[in-house]
Design a protein around this motif. Structure first.
Motif, PDB file in Angstrom:
ATOM      1  N   LYS A 107       6.369  -2.906 -11.157  1.00  0.00           N
ATOM      2  CA  LYS A 107       7.308  -2.465 -10.128  1.00  0.00           C
ATOM      3  C   LYS A 107       6.698  -1.460  -9.157  1.00  0.00           C
ATOM      4  CE  LYS A 107      11.029  -3.003 -13.518  1.00  0.00           C
ATOM      5  NZ  LYS A 107      12.055  -2.295 -14.328  1.00  0.00           N
ATOM      6  N   ILE A 108       5.468  -1.016  -9.435  1.00  0.00           N
ATOM      7  CA  ILE A 108       4.814   0.011  -8.629  1.00  0.00           C
ATOM      8  C   ILE A 108       3.528  -0.545  -8.042  1.00  0.00           C
ATOM      9  CG2 ILE A 108       3.724   2.291  -8.690  1.00  0.00           C
ATOM     10  CD1 ILE A 108       5.625   2.922 -11.069  1.00  0.00           C
ATOM     11  N   SER A 109       3.357  -0.383  -6.732  1.00  0.00           N
ATOM     12  CA  SER A 109       2.170  -0.913  -6.055  1.00  0.00           C
ATOM     13  C   SER A 109       1.004   0.067  -6.069  1.00  0.00           C
ATOM     14  CB  SER A 109       2.507  -1.278  -4.605  1.00  0.00           C
ATOM     15  OG  SER A 109       3.425  -2.345  -4.567  1.00  0.00           O
ATOM     16  N   MET A 217      -5.749  13.220   6.349  1.00  0.00           N
ATOM     17  CA  MET A 217      -5.122  12.848   5.089  1.00  0.00           C
ATOM     18  C   MET A 217      -4.046  11.803   5.305  1.00  0.00           C
ATOM     19  SD  MET A 217      -4.928  16.533   3.092  1.00  0.00           S
ATOM     20  CE  MET A 217      -4.094  15.858   1.665  1.00  0.00           C
ATOM     21  N   TRP A 218      -3.289  11.966   6.392  1.00  0.00           N
ATOM     22  CA  TRP A 218      -2.237  10.999   6.687  1.00  0.00           C
ATOM     23  C   TRP A 218      -2.838   9.625   6.979  1.00  0.00           C
ATOM     24  CZ3 TRP A 218       2.595   9.908   6.043  1.00  0.00           C
ATOM     25  CH2 TRP A 218       3.178   8.892   6.796  1.00  0.00           C
ATOM     26  N   ASP A 219      -3.908   9.588   7.748  1.00  0.00           N
ATOM     27  CA  ASP A 219      -4.573   8.318   8.062  1.00  0.00           C
ATOM     28  C   ASP A 219      -5.103   7.667   6.786  1.00  0.00           C
ATOM     29  OD1 ASP A 219      -4.059   8.695  10.734  1.00  0.00           O
ATOM     30  OD2 ASP A 219      -6.058   9.488  11.197  1.00  0.00           O
ATOM     31  N   LEU A 220      -5.701   8.478   5.912  1.00  0.00           N
ATOM     32  CA  LEU A 220      -6.256   7.978   4.659  1.00  0.00           C
ATOM     33  C   LEU A 220      -5.155   7.380   3.780  1.00  0.00           C
ATOM     34  CD1 LEU A 220      -8.780   7.759   2.855  1.00  0.00           C
ATOM     35  CD2 LEU A 220      -8.220  10.039   1.974  1.00  0.00           C
ATOM     36  N   ILE A 221      -4.044   8.089   3.680  1.00  0.00           N
ATOM     37  CA  ILE A 221      -2.920   7.616   2.875  1.00  0.00           C
ATOM     38  C   ILE A 221      -2.337   6.336   3.467  1.00  0.00           C
ATOM     39  CG2 ILE A 221      -0.548   8.137   2.184  1.00  0.00           C
ATOM     40  CD1 ILE A 221      -1.433  11.075   1.902  1.00  0.00           C
ATOM     41  N   GLY A 222      -2.174   6.310   4.783  1.00  0.00           N
ATOM     42  CA  GLY A 222      -1.612   5.137   5.435  1.00  0.00           C
ATOM     43  C   GLY A 222      -2.475   3.898   5.249  1.00  0.00           C
ATOM     44  N   GLU A 223      -3.785   4.052   5.407  1.00  0.00           N
ATOM     45  CA  GLU A 223      -4.704   2.926   5.237  1.00  0.00           C
ATOM     46  C   GLU A 223      -4.708   2.437   3.785  1.00  0.00           C
ATOM     47  OE1 GLU A 223      -8.348   4.575   6.579  1.00  0.00           O
ATOM     48  OE2 GLU A 223      -7.751   4.618   8.703  1.00  0.00           O
ATOM     49  N   PHE A 224      -4.651   3.371   2.854  1.00  0.00           N
ATOM     50  CA  PHE A 224      -4.608   3.014   1.434  1.00  0.00           C
ATOM     51  C   PHE A 224      -3.347   2.218   1.120  1.00  0.00           C
ATOM     52  CE2 PHE A 224      -2.698   4.196  -2.660  1.00  0.00           C
ATOM     53  CZ  PHE A 224      -3.621   3.644  -3.538  1.00  0.00           C
ATOM     54  N   THR A 226      -1.538   0.432   3.108  1.00  0.00           N
ATOM     55  CA  THR A 226      -1.602  -0.884   3.740  1.00  0.00           C
ATOM     56  C   THR A 226      -2.419  -1.852   2.893  1.00  0.00           C
ATOM     57  OG1 THR A 226      -1.399   0.047   5.969  1.00  0.00           O
ATOM     58  CG2 THR A 226      -2.356  -2.158   5.787  1.00  0.00           C
ATOM     59  N   ARG A 227      -3.595  -1.406   2.434  1.00  0.00           N
ATOM     60  CA  ARG A 227      -4.443  -2.265   1.609  1.00  0.00           C
ATOM     61  C   ARG A 227      -3.773  -2.591   0.277  1.00  0.00           C
ATOM     62  NH1 ARG A 227      -8.310   1.520   3.340  1.00  0.00           N
ATOM     63  NH2 ARG A 227      -8.328   2.476   1.262  1.00  0.00           N
ATOM     64  N   SER A 229      -0.610  -2.670  -0.423  1.00  0.00           N
ATOM     65  CA  SER A 229       0.536  -3.559  -0.211  1.00  0.00           C
ATOM     66  C   SER A 229       0.077  -5.006  -0.121  1.00  0.00           C
ATOM     67  CB  SER A 229       1.281  -3.165   1.068  1.00  0.00           C
ATOM     68  OG  SER A 229       1.810  -1.861   0.969  1.00  0.00           O
ATOM     69  N   LYS A 230      -1.035  -5.242   0.570  1.00  0.00           N
ATOM     70  CA  LYS A 230      -1.564  -6.599   0.704  1.00  0.00           C
ATOM     71  C   LYS A 230      -2.038  -7.137  -0.649  1.00  0.00           C
ATOM     72  CE  LYS A 230      -3.063  -6.100   5.520  1.00  0.00           C
ATOM     73  NZ  LYS A 230      -4.231  -6.068   6.446  1.00  0.00           N
ATOM     74  N   THR A 231      -2.659  -6.268  -1.438  1.00  0.00           N
ATOM     75  CA  THR A 231      -3.122  -6.676  -2.766  1.00  0.00           C
ATOM     76  C   THR A 231      -1.949  -7.069  -3.644  1.00  0.00           C
ATOM     77  OG1 THR A 231      -5.040  -5.207  -2.639  1.00  0.00           O
ATOM     78  CG2 THR A 231      -4.369  -5.954  -4.829  1.00  0.00           C
ATOM     79  N   THR A 232      -0.901  -6.264  -3.611  1.00  0.00           N
ATOM     80  CA  THR A 232       0.289  -6.534  -4.419  1.00  0.00           C
ATOM     81  C   THR A 232       0.944  -7.850  -4.023  1.00  0.00           C
ATOM     82  OG1 THR A 232       0.689  -4.171  -4.670  1.00  0.00           O
ATOM     83  CG2 THR A 232       2.510  -5.644  -5.183  1.00  0.00           C
ATOM     84  N   GLN A 233       1.059  -8.088  -2.720  1.00  0.00           N
ATOM     85  CA  GLN A 233       1.669  -9.323  -2.240  1.00  0.00           C
ATOM     86  C   GLN A 233       0.839 -10.535  -2.649  1.00  0.00           C
ATOM     87  OE1 GLN A 233       2.075  -8.643   1.966  1.00  0.00           O
ATOM     88  NE2 GLN A 233       3.838  -7.292   1.728  1.00  0.00           N
TER      89      GLN A 233
END
Length: 237
Positions: A107-109, A217-224, A226-227, A229-233
């Motif tokens: 249930k957690i990505s 830090m925000w950019d790093l978190i956002g990029e992480f 995104t990646r 989420s794609k892996t989970t899908q």
């Protein structure tokens, strides 16, 4: 600790400005209601809350309760909005504990662990000023064995570890140790885990006092996210 699903955030906020600002960005950009968690209120209620908010049992119950609320949110599109847990300092232990529970498997990505530590005993042992007393951390009632619980999190869950050499409480060595544990997840329990189904594990040493620290830090978190989420899908597909 924060639960990020574009619905609800559960946050145990710390005093450092940089981490508070990151939480504010998560809240404002995703429009989450905020649950104060272990953040102590100001004024006359502060002393009343001080004794109960550090109890591991109450923090674990609070985290699971809000997590269940996220899962039960009828406005949340379960196929499009993956869930991430964000924690800073003590909040990392709460996030790791929540993700390690069998009831929450699948249930957690991803986890975003900011200034994570191996355990309470591990922190005390790393404080040299305590001398030989640093080896007595096992006597503390609060354990928070993040090193043990992290190994129990499914290998499909992506993990981002952020540490700094300038934190007065948690040495960056704790983040590095957890990084090694996170990379080995699944090897003993299920050595045949498909590499394409393994979540990303990333360790970053950051300086919270750097000029562009918050944006970086925000950019790093956002990029992480995104990646991850794609892996989970991809796994669900």
């Amino acid at each position: 600790m924060g639960i990020v699903s574009r619905s609800i955030e559960l946050h145990y906020e710390q005093a450092l400005t940089s981490h508070s600002q990151i939480t504010t960005l998560l809240t404002q950009r995703s429009k989450f209601p905020v649950y104060i968690g272990a953040s102590l209120p100001q004024g006359e209620d502060r002393d009343r809350f001080a004794d109960i908010m550090v109890c591991s049992a109450s923090l674990r119950i609070d985290a699971q309760t809000v997590f269940d609320a996220v899962l039960g949110d009828t406005d949340r599109d379960r196929t499009q909005k993956p869930i991430f847990l964000y924690g800073h300092s003590l909040g990392t232990a709460v996030a790791i504990d929540l993700a390690s529970q069998n009831i929450n498997a699948g249930k957690i990505s991803g986890l975003i662990l900011d200034t994570a530590f191996t355990s309470i005993a591990g922190i005390i042992k790393s404080w040299r000023r305590f001398g030989f007393l640093g080896h007595c951390g096992f006597l503390f009632s609060e354990k928070w064995p993040s090193d043990t619980r992290l190994a129990q999190i499914p290998a499909s869950v992506s993990i981002l570890l952020l540490s700094t050499d300038r934190d007065p409480i948690v040495p960056s060595a704790h983040g590095k140790a957890l990084y090694e544990i996170a990379k080995e997840r699944g090897d003993k329990q299920n050595p045949r885990v498909d590499e394409n189904e393994r979540g990303e594990v990333l360790f970053k040493l950051v300086d919270p006092y750097e000029g562009n620290a918050i944006q970086n830090m925000w950019d790093l978190i956002g990029e992480f996210m995104t990646r991850a989420s794609k892996t989970t899908q991809g796994i669900k597909a």
